[in-house]
Write a protein that holds these residues in place. Sequence first.
Motif, PDB file in Angstrom:
ATOM      1  N   ARG A   1       0.790  -1.183   0.246  1.00  0.00           N
ATOM      2  CA  ARG A   1       0.060   0.114   0.138  1.00  0.00           C
ATOM      3  C   ARG A   1       1.133   1.395   0.145  1.00  0.00           C
ATOM      4  O   ARG A   1       1.899   1.236   0.580  1.00  0.00           O
ATOM      5  N   SER A   2       0.406   2.256  -0.729  1.00  0.00           N
ATOM      6  CA  SER A   2       1.065   3.523  -0.626  1.00  0.00           C
ATOM      7  C   SER A   2       0.342   4.594  -0.100  1.00  0.00           C
ATOM      8  O   SER A   2      -0.685   4.676   0.181  1.00  0.00           O
ATOM      9  N   LEU A   3       1.450   5.597   0.162  1.00  0.00           N
ATOM     10  CA  LEU A   3       0.766   6.893   1.074  1.00  0.00           C
ATOM     11  C   LEU A   3      -0.475   7.574   0.009  1.00  0.00           C
ATOM     12  O   LEU A   3      -1.253   7.975   0.667  1.00  0.00           O
ATOM     13  N   SER A   4      -0.179   7.507  -1.071  1.00  0.00           N
ATOM     14  CA  SER A   4      -1.201   7.913  -1.859  1.00  0.00           C
ATOM     15  C   SER A   4      -2.523   7.221  -1.953  1.00  0.00           C
ATOM     16  O   SER A   4      -3.497   7.974  -1.989  1.00  0.00           O
ATOM     17  N   GLU A   5      -2.246   6.023  -1.691  1.00  0.00           N
ATOM     18  CA  GLU A   5      -3.515   5.126  -1.396  1.00  0.00           C
ATOM     19  C   GLU A   5      -4.408   5.907  -0.256  1.00  0.00           C
ATOM     20  O   GLU A   5      -5.717   5.884   0.021  1.00  0.00           O
TER      21      GLU A   5
ATOM     22  N   LEU B   1     -15.094  14.785  -5.718  1.00  0.00           N
ATOM     23  CA  LEU B   1     -16.245  14.323  -4.717  1.00  0.00           C
ATOM     24  C   LEU B   1     -16.601  12.888  -4.494  1.00  0.00           C
ATOM     25  O   LEU B   1     -17.014  12.473  -3.678  1.00  0.00           O
ATOM     26  N   GLN B   2     -16.380  12.018  -5.507  1.00  0.00           N
ATOM     27  CA  GLN B   2     -16.756  10.760  -5.543  1.00  0.00           C
ATOM     28  C   GLN B   2     -15.881   9.862  -5.595  1.00  0.00           C
ATOM     29  O   GLN B   2     -16.067   8.493  -5.754  1.00  0.00           O
ATOM     30  N   LEU B   3     -14.418  10.196  -5.304  1.00  0.00           N
ATOM     31  CA  LEU B   3     -13.487   9.271  -5.275  1.00  0.00           C
ATOM     32  C   LEU B   3     -13.680   8.240  -4.087  1.00  0.00           C
ATOM     33  O   LEU B   3     -14.282   8.704  -3.108  1.00  0.00           O
TER      34      LEU B   3
ATOM     35  N   ILE C   1      -9.608  11.737   8.946  1.00  0.00           N
ATOM     36  CA  ILE C   1      -9.664  12.734   7.721  1.00  0.00           C
ATOM     37  C   ILE C   1      -8.443  13.119   6.984  1.00  0.00           C
ATOM     38  O   ILE C   1      -7.307  12.316   7.352  1.00  0.00           O
ATOM     39  N   VAL C   2      -8.454  13.298   5.825  1.00  0.00           N
ATOM     40  CA  VAL C   2      -7.362  13.416   4.900  1.00  0.00           C
ATOM     41  C   VAL C   2      -6.479  14.345   5.842  1.00  0.00           C
ATOM     42  O   VAL C   2      -6.508  15.489   6.050  1.00  0.00           O
ATOM     43  N   GLY C   3      -4.950  13.743   5.564  1.00  0.00           N
ATOM     44  CA  GLY C   3      -3.987  14.497   6.187  1.00  0.00           C
ATOM     45  C   GLY C   3      -4.004  14.063   7.868  1.00  0.00           C
ATOM     46  O   GLY C   3      -3.180  15.065   8.612  1.00  0.00           O
ATOM     47  N   GLY C   4      -4.948  13.434   8.531  1.00  0.00           N
ATOM     48  CA  GLY C   4      -5.168  13.339   9.920  1.00  0.00           C
ATOM     49  C   GLY C   4      -4.135  12.253  10.590  1.00  0.00           C
ATOM     50  O   GLY C   4      -2.987  12.056   9.787  1.00  0.00           O
ATOM     51  N   ALA C   5      -4.402  11.824  11.746  1.00  0.00           N
ATOM     52  CA  ALA C   5      -3.582  10.839  12.389  1.00  0.00           C
ATOM     53  C   ALA C   5      -3.260   9.758  11.414  1.00  0.00           C
ATOM     54  O   ALA C   5      -2.264   9.037  11.718  1.00  0.00           O
ATOM     55  N   GLY C   6      -4.329   9.329  10.927  1.00  0.00           N
ATOM     56  CA  GLY C   6      -4.192   7.991  10.114  1.00  0.00           C
ATOM     57  C   GLY C   6      -3.172   8.039   9.312  1.00  0.00           C
ATOM     58  O   GLY C   6      -2.188   7.127   8.751  1.00  0.00           O
ATOM     59  N   TYR C   7      -2.970   9.338   8.587  1.00  0.00           N
ATOM     60  CA  TYR C   7      -2.250   9.526   7.622  1.00  0.00           C
ATOM     61  C   TYR C   7      -0.843   9.679   8.147  1.00  0.00           C
ATOM     62  O   TYR C   7       0.296   9.062   7.569  1.00  0.00           O
ATOM     63  N   PHE C   8      -0.533  10.065   9.418  1.00  0.00           N
ATOM     64  CA  PHE C   8       0.793  10.145   9.826  1.00  0.00           C
ATOM     65  C   PHE C   8       1.268   8.755  10.236  1.00  0.00           C
ATOM     66  O   PHE C   8       2.272   8.354  10.137  1.00  0.00           O
ATOM     67  N   ILE C   9       0.295   7.900  10.643  1.00  0.00           N
ATOM     68  CA  ILE C   9       0.599   6.524  11.151  1.00  0.00           C
ATOM     69  C   ILE C   9       1.118   5.793   9.737  1.00  0.00           C
ATOM     70  O   ILE C   9       2.032   5.041   9.860  1.00  0.00           O
TER      71      ILE C   9
ATOM     72  N   ALA D   1       2.449   7.049   7.243  1.00  0.00           N
ATOM     73  CA  ALA D   1       3.622   7.890   7.040  1.00  0.00           C
ATOM     74  C   ALA D   1       4.871   7.203   7.686  1.00  0.00           C
ATOM     75  O   ALA D   1       6.236   7.111   7.348  1.00  0.00           O
ATOM     76  N   LEU D   2       4.597   6.753   8.846  1.00  0.00           N
ATOM     77  CA  LEU D   2       5.625   5.779   9.784  1.00  0.00           C
ATOM     78  C   LEU D   2       5.795   4.491   9.114  1.00  0.00           C
ATOM     79  O   LEU D   2       6.623   3.748   9.746  1.00  0.00           O
ATOM     80  N   GLY D   3       5.087   4.139   8.203  1.00  0.00           N
ATOM     81  CA  GLY D   3       5.266   2.741   7.627  1.00  0.00           C
ATOM     82  C   GLY D   3       4.169   1.725   7.532  1.00  0.00           C
ATOM     83  O   GLY D   3       4.019   0.595   7.021  1.00  0.00           O
ATOM     84  N   PHE D   4       2.946   2.098   8.439  1.00  0.00           N
ATOM     85  CA  PHE D   4       1.834   1.423   8.581  1.00  0.00           C
ATOM     86  C   PHE D   4       0.739   1.713   7.669  1.00  0.00           C
ATOM     87  O   PHE D   4      -0.215   2.347   7.880  1.00  0.00           O
ATOM     88  N   THR D   5       0.984   1.142   6.257  1.00  0.00           N
ATOM     89  CA  THR D   5       0.051   1.583   5.353  1.00  0.00           C
ATOM     90  C   THR D   5      -1.044   0.496   5.015  1.00  0.00           C
ATOM     91  O   THR D   5      -1.921   0.586   3.903  1.00  0.00           O
ATOM     92  N   GLN D   6      -0.900  -0.562   5.957  1.00  0.00           N
ATOM     93  CA  GLN D   6      -1.709  -1.692   5.424  1.00  0.00           C
ATOM     94  C   GLN D   6      -3.468  -1.119   5.943  1.00  0.00           C
ATOM     95  O   GLN D   6      -4.316  -1.437   5.078  1.00  0.00           O
TER      96      GLN D   6
END
Length: 287
Positions: free
Chosen positions: A160-164, A198-200, A250-258, A260-265
């Motif tokens: 999985r990638s950060l973009s996903e 808006l429909q992505l 939310i977009v760019g929230g704590a989940g995105y930070f997680i 970014a640390l490598g946990f993209t599953q």
Amino acid sequence: SIRRQRQMCIRDSRYSVLIGLIFTFLPFHYLHGASHLYLSSYWTIPVWIAIVVKERTEPGWILNLEESSKHKCRQIIRSKRIWFFLVLTFLFASAGFYYSLFFVLATGFFGLLIFLQERSIKNIGLLILSATGSLVIVIQTIPILVFQRSMGPNLEAVKRSLSEVHFYSLQITKMFLPIRDHRIPSVRNWINSLDPSLQLGEYAEPLGLLLALSLFCLVFIYVFQTKRQDRYPLLIPLAQIEIFFLGLAIVGGAGYFIAALGFTQIRVWSRVSIVLAFPALLFLFQI
């Protein structure tokens, strides 16, 4: 879950039944369809949210330790009450990876918050549940790791990638929009005419007009204190749960930070919308 709702200050038992039915048939469930049948364990959400709310409003409720006892650790181990909650934790942590993770994160965050506020071992109930849930999740992943070691990983599932993660994160606007195949033609045509951005994603976030407004009012009243908070007994814990999960997903929230640390599953953070729906639904019947 109906029984849990009645314990959470729902004014009439008929409301509990109605809340249960509405939650069962929210758009989130049928928009995913049979291909996402593993997401059908949403029945756990009302139960563990009720536990978090109860412990938040009555710290120490889970362990229910005696103040005079000098052997609190021994009392915890011997308590039938805590073993009951541990059995529930096993069920919560086995209910699909997304719901399990949401449970572990919520109990861990609010358990730590309560412990820092109260500074007492009798208030570590949620932390125990979070740690146990984490252990159950780890145990469940061991067979997967063993299989991957012998057969190789499924690249489609683990790469999985950060973009996903960004693509599938929660967009608050979507919770207020109608579903794509709305039964009213004019509404359906309007939603399909909006910008494709808006429909992505999965687009299973829509809550419906009343529920979305309830979510907005819940957070707005809590943040800006436009009403007396004692007028709504569950306002504070429900709003705190909403804000926690919004900040996580939310977009760019704590989940995105997680991620970014490598946990993209975990990439489809927008699935937290079904968790956000339940506190909003409870508040709707308290207004």
